[in-house]
Design an enzyme around this catalytic site. Structure first.
Site, mmCIF file in Angstrom:
data_model
loop_
_atom_site.group_PDB
_atom_site.id
_atom_site.type_symbol
_atom_site.label_atom_id
_atom_site.label_comp_id
_atom_site.label_asym_id
_atom_site.label_seq_id
_atom_site.Cartn_x
_atom_site.Cartn_y
_atom_site.Cartn_z
ATOM 1 N N HIS A 50 0.813 -1.216 0.000
ATOM 2 C CA HIS A 50 0.000 0.000 0.000
ATOM 3 C C HIS A 50 0.850 1.270 0.000
ATOM 4 C CE1 HIS A 50 -3.665 -2.226 0.355
ATOM 5 N NE2 HIS A 50 -3.339 -2.754 1.519
ATOM 6 N N ARG A 75 7.513 -5.330 3.279
ATOM 7 C CA ARG A 75 6.234 -5.971 2.962
ATOM 8 C C ARG A 75 6.059 -5.918 1.456
ATOM 9 N NH1 ARG A 75 0.092 -4.521 4.943
ATOM 10 N NH2 ARG A 75 0.467 -2.550 3.845
#
Length: 262
Positions: A50, A75
């Site tokens: 994100h 991530r």
């Protein structure tokens, strides 16, 4: 004995029960992430899911975090396990994979993080070895599977209900809870409530399952209060503070201080 030294002793510190906080980096480029490490964050997690980091940004930022004394964590985007492998080659001490719903997905993730016999990743750790100060290839090979952590994100109903099976996957070092998505999943899309009591209760069950399996439990904490609740529940790797939000909060505080003295 491990050939890894600080800050690549991250895995051993977590296994020893130490609580380690991480800043969460969404802004691309090395400067902000490095400042967060210099500010005292033991780890900095680079978000490719994100956040705005791409692989070029990750590859440039990991050495900057290490130079500032921090542990680099990445991530990766959903399902991009080849990127997970590249992140480890670039020097990530841990990789968090989102939306791990079942055993097969967890196995595919682990395969790209671990060398045989636990996984299937190929050899190419030149950058990672240099950052970790390791010159002995055999020493790296013998130690990397234990020192490089694979975290599966538990944030769906399927993952929550299958947590014990996921935790049993060989080579998976821990789980990482995304409370916003978990709250959405468990409410069947009725709300997003990462700080709700029901979300904390579900997360506590995940942490207990991880401890019972001898795995590490990680958590994305939206606030200091959430971080303390997570720690009390048994989470030891805790994200606290997103770079963009920290900058905005500091700016608002500075402006408020000026206005208060006007």
């Amino acid at each position: 004995m491990s050939v890894f030294r600080e800050p690549y002793d991250f895995a051993e510190r977590l296994r020893a029960g130490e609580t380690i906080l991480s800043a969460w980096s969404c802004l691309p480029g090395r400067h902000v992430a490095q400042l967060l490490a210099r500010a005292g964050y033991p780890a900095v997690t680079l978000d490719m899911q994100h956040g705005e980091h791409d692989f070029a940004s990750v590859a440039a930022t990991i050495p900057a975090i290490v130079a500032a004394g921090g542990t680099p964590v990445v991530r990766v985007p959903v399902g991009e396990f080849a990127t997970a492998s590249r992140a480890v080659d670039a020097g990530a001490a841990a990789v968090i994979a989102p939306m791990i719903d079942d055993v097969e997905t967890a196995r595919r993730f682990v395969a790209q993080i671990k060398y045989p016999p636990l996984g299937e990743r190929s050899w190419g750790p030149a950058s990672a070895m240099a950052l970790a100060g390791v010159t002995d290839p055999l020493g790296w090979l013998e130690t990397a599977n234990r020192a490089t952590l694979a975290f599966a994100m538990i944030e769906t109903r399927a993952a929550f209900e299958g947590i014990d099976d996921i935790l049993a996957v060989p080579g998976l070092d821990g789980v990482f809870v995304g409370p916003a998505d978990l709250s959405i999943a468990l409410s069947n899309g009725a709300h997003v409530a990462p700080s709700a009591e029901s979300t904390h209760a579900a997360a506590a069950k995940i942490a207990a399952a991880a401890r019972a399996a001898g795995r590490i439990a990680g958590y994305f904490a939206p606030s200091v209060e959430d971080a303390r609740t997570a720690q009390a529940a048994g989470f030891t790797f805790i994200s606290l503070g997103i770079d963009a939000a920290l900058i905005a909060e500091a700016g608002r505080a500075k402006l408020a201080a000026f206005e208060a003295g006007a």
